[in-house]
Design an enzyme around this catalytic site. Structure first.
Site, short mmCIF file in Angstrom:
data_model
loop_
_atom_site.label_atom_id
_atom_site.label_comp_id
_atom_site.label_asym_id
_atom_site.label_seq_id
_atom_site.Cartn_x
_atom_site.Cartn_y
_atom_site.Cartn_z
N ALA A 402 -30.36 13.38 -15.14
CA ALA A 402 -28.87 14.13 -15.19
C ALA A 402 -28.92 14.92 -16.52
O ALA A 402 -29.13 14.10 -17.65
CB ALA A 402 -27.63 13.64 -14.77
N ASP A 496 -33.06 16.70 -10.79
CA ASP A 496 -32.12 17.43 -10.37
C ASP A 496 -31.35 18.24 -11.39
O ASP A 496 -30.65 18.09 -11.94
CB ASP A 496 -31.04 16.56 -9.66
CG ASP A 496 -29.38 17.32 -9.23
OD1 ASP A 496 -29.78 18.49 -8.72
OD2 ASP A 496 -28.75 16.72 -8.98
N GLY A 549 -22.98 19.56 -10.48
CA GLY A 549 -23.54 19.31 -11.87
C GLY A 549 -24.82 18.52 -11.85
O GLY A 549 -25.11 17.92 -10.85
N GLU A 550 -25.59 18.48 -12.77
CA GLU A 550 -26.92 18.00 -12.66
C GLU A 550 -26.99 16.73 -12.57
O GLU A 550 -26.36 16.05 -13.37
CB GLU A 550 -27.80 18.63 -13.98
CG GLU A 550 -29.29 18.21 -13.96
CD GLU A 550 -30.13 18.98 -15.16
OE1 GLU A 550 -31.10 18.53 -15.33
OE2 GLU A 550 -29.33 19.85 -15.62
N GLY A 551 -27.52 16.05 -11.62
CA GLY A 551 -27.71 14.32 -11.31
C GLY A 551 -26.74 14.24 -10.12
O GLY A 551 -27.25 13.41 -8.99
#
Length: 640
Positions: A402, A496, A549-551
């Site tokens: 992430a 991700d 959001g990333e992750g």
């Protein structure tokens, strides 16, 4: 190399003392070694000398490369001086080098100046360097002028090189005695060493601190997790030589040979799915998940991932890459995660995953200057590798990458443009403000930053480390190190977002095997992620188009992926294929406890099946001569 505190070492010893074997043991764990041979071939009629050279060659692994300097003794200093920081050199030996140096064919020459040049090259060498040299000063003074000249020149060489090296060891009867040791103890490297989680101190400096770990594996409520103190800045950006080596001694460099997933377990696991006792058509596209898990676990019945760790990389990018981002936003997100709040932490708690926040150095404005220095790239790669090593030692079965840094999307777009030739506007997603509005002006500033960075680096090499230094930044470099370290320890990684796929693209040059350990749950509608996934051969398992959001997007999908793996491992084979409950028997294999019902009225005495009590209807018009039923094609999910 399981050695501490030195970058260059001189190995001395007498004839047949074992000095060469000991020197080779110091670099036995390096994947690639440049073996610099200094001795001349000698007289073709001298079979004993030829046998010695053949024995030396036979001991070298096939991954080593050999370089000859006997033709020009002055070239040895050039080879050492030009060595890269990620290389490992073994020079064997300086006795042969002095022999060539004193050869009349190379005279007249200033031998003293040549020895000084060699010492200067050793002192400034950036690579890991091991030099072997005979110690001849313990015998009588030779009685011939040539012998005295050789002894004097070799003694002067040994003294100059020993002064330039970090460490000096004398091997006597196969036993090493360290004459000059660095601040930390130096030990010989065995042929195979097991990785450890915490490398010891190097050059007297404390080991690099590991980020705090927020463990939600036993917490039902994320708010119940105690807040953790904000971490102090890490020192991973220090020069490479001041950092701990990876525990295995591995030098991260292009062309590393890392393990691949099991090529047979994956297809066999997918074939097994067609035999399971399910009422419907099966798992659909998620059969790829079962194949991936089977290949990475090495079994046709893979288990669900119970121990999961999320690595949140927090590293900002200066300049136009961060246009449209509120200052301090990434630090706020990282603080939320540390305190157990925010989307990522709450989803990690729901999944029972641990969360580790990793701070990366702020990258410079790529449109004006390199994002990182070469030393910072080396350190970040090793730092990421170490994080993967520690996860493996803790029993982690799946890593989730992430990121929350400002400007990560533009950095990923620049990496994608540099490595795959993509057009920045086509892979750079729109900028959305906190109010949900599209900020086209910020998007244009990001595109201009990427365009200018590519123009600035148009003549630069496109190797992995050069791309990380010029465009990638600290978060992408650490993510690349995590991918490589996880591959070495056979841990799958769920990507991700832009940072993860950018790291996947960069890792291809360092170790092409890394992408086979990567899983992509969803592309999230990000154009850079979609294109990079296509290049890496990663097919998203889902198309939810989440943007948490990333992750966080990966953690939303994780419970479903776990359920699929648990189902595939637990379901029996369909009864028609010889598995499950057999009709006419109990679960324990006994005959059923019931009697055959009596017929309601008179009937045939035979229990053989009877002909139906109806006649075949006559066709209404002309038809086929035969009334036999035509054979129909098989259908259904289990046909064939």
């Amino acid at each position: 190399m399981s050695v501490d505190g030195w970058n260059t070492v001189l190995v001395l010893g007498g004839t047949r003392s074992g000095k060469s074997e000991f020197a080779e043991s110091l670099v036995s764990d390096a994947p690639v070694v440049r073996y610099v041979a200094t001795a001349p071939e000698g007289d073709p009629q001298d079979t004993e000398w030829a046998a010695r050279l053949a024995a030396h060659r036979a001991r070298r692994p096939g991954s080593w490369t050999t370089e000859e300097t006997a033709g020009d003794p002055r070239r040895l200093a050039d080879v050492i001086a030009a060595a890269e920081p990620n290389e490992t050199l073994l020079v064997d030996d300086l006795g042969g080098w002095v022999t060539v140096l004193l050869d009349p064919a190379h005279q007249p020459a200033d031998d003293t100046e040549t020895i000084a040049e060699l010492a200067t090259a050793v002192r400034g060498c950036l690579a890991r360097l091991v030099l072997v040299s005979p110690e001849v000063g313990l015998s009588l003074v030779p009685t011939t002028p040539v012998g005295r000249a050789f002894t004097d020149a070799l003694g002067a060489t040994n003294r100059a090189v020993a002064d330039a090296c970090d460490a000096v060891v004398l091997v006597i009867a196969g036993q090493p005695a360290w004459l000059k040791a660095p601040d930390a103890a130096v030990t010989a490297a065995p042929a195979a060493t097991a990785p450890v989680a915490a490398p010891p101190a190097v050059n007297g400096a404390a080991p690099e601190p590991t980020p705090e770990l927020v463990d939600f594996s036993a917490a039902a409520d994320p708010a119940a997790a105690p807040p953790l103190p904000v971490e102090t800045a890490t020192d991973w950006t220090a020069p490479t030589t001041a950092l701990p080596m990876v525990a295995t001694g591995l030098v991260i460099q292009p062309g590393m040979d890392l393990p691949m997933p099991d090529e047979y377990a994956g297809p066999q696991a997918v074939e097994r799915l067609a035999t399971l006792d399910v009422p419907g058509a099966g798992l659909g596209v998620l059969d790829r998940l079962v194949g991936f898990a089977a290949a990475t676990q090495g079994t046709v019945t893979p288990a669900a991932w119970n121990s999961v760790r999320v690595l949140l990389l927090n590293g900002d990018h200066e300049g136009g890459a961060a246009a449209g981002t509120r200052p301090g936003e990434s630090a706020r997100r990282a603080g939320q995660a540390r305190a157990g709040r925010g989307a990522l932490a709450r989803l990690a708690a729901e999944c029972g995953a641990s969360l580790q926040v990793v701070d990366a150095v702020t990258a410079g404005p790529m449109e004006h200057e390199p994002a990182l220095t070469g030393e910072q790239v080396e350190s970040a790669l090793r730092y990421g590798w170490r994080l993967a090593e520690e996860a493996a030692e803790a029993g982690v079965q799946l890593l989730v990458l992430a990121a929350c840094g400002a400007g990560t999307e533009a950095a990923a777009a620049a990496v994608l443009a540099a490595t795959a030739g993509a057009e920045p506007p086509a892979v750079l997603g729109r900028v959305v403000t906190e109010n949900g509005e599209i900020d086209d002006a910020a998007w244009m500033r990001r595109c201009a930053a990427v365009r200018d960075a590519l123009h600035r680096t148009r003549t630069s090499p496109r190797g992995a480390k050069e791309v990380l230094a010029e465009l990638g930044g600290g978060d992408v470099a650490i993510a690349t190190g995590v991918l490589l370290g996880a591959t070495a320890r056979r841990i799958p990684v769920m990507l991700d977002g832009p940072v993860g796929v950018a790291a996947g693209l960069v890792s291809r040059d360092l170790a092409g095997q890394a992408r086979h350990w990567c899983l992509l749950a969803d592309h999230g509608g990000d154009p850079a992620v979609k294109l990079a996934a296509d290049i890496l051969g990663l097919t998203p398992l889902l198309d939810l188009r989440l943007d948490l959001g990333e992750g966080a997007n990966a953690l939303v999908a994780l419970p479903m992926l776990r359920s699929v793996l648990a189902l595939a491992a637990a379901l029996p084979t369909h009864p028609s294929l010889g598995g499950g409950d057999v009709p006419g028997e109990d679960a324990d294999g006994d005959e059923p406890d019931f009697a055959e019902p009596e017929p309601a009225g008179p009937g045939p005495t035979s229990t053989e099946p009877q002909e139906p009590d109806f006649a075949e209807p006559e066709p209404a018009g002309p038809g086929p001569a035969s009334t036999e039923p035509e054979e129909q094609p098989a259908s259904g999910p289990r046909a064939g």
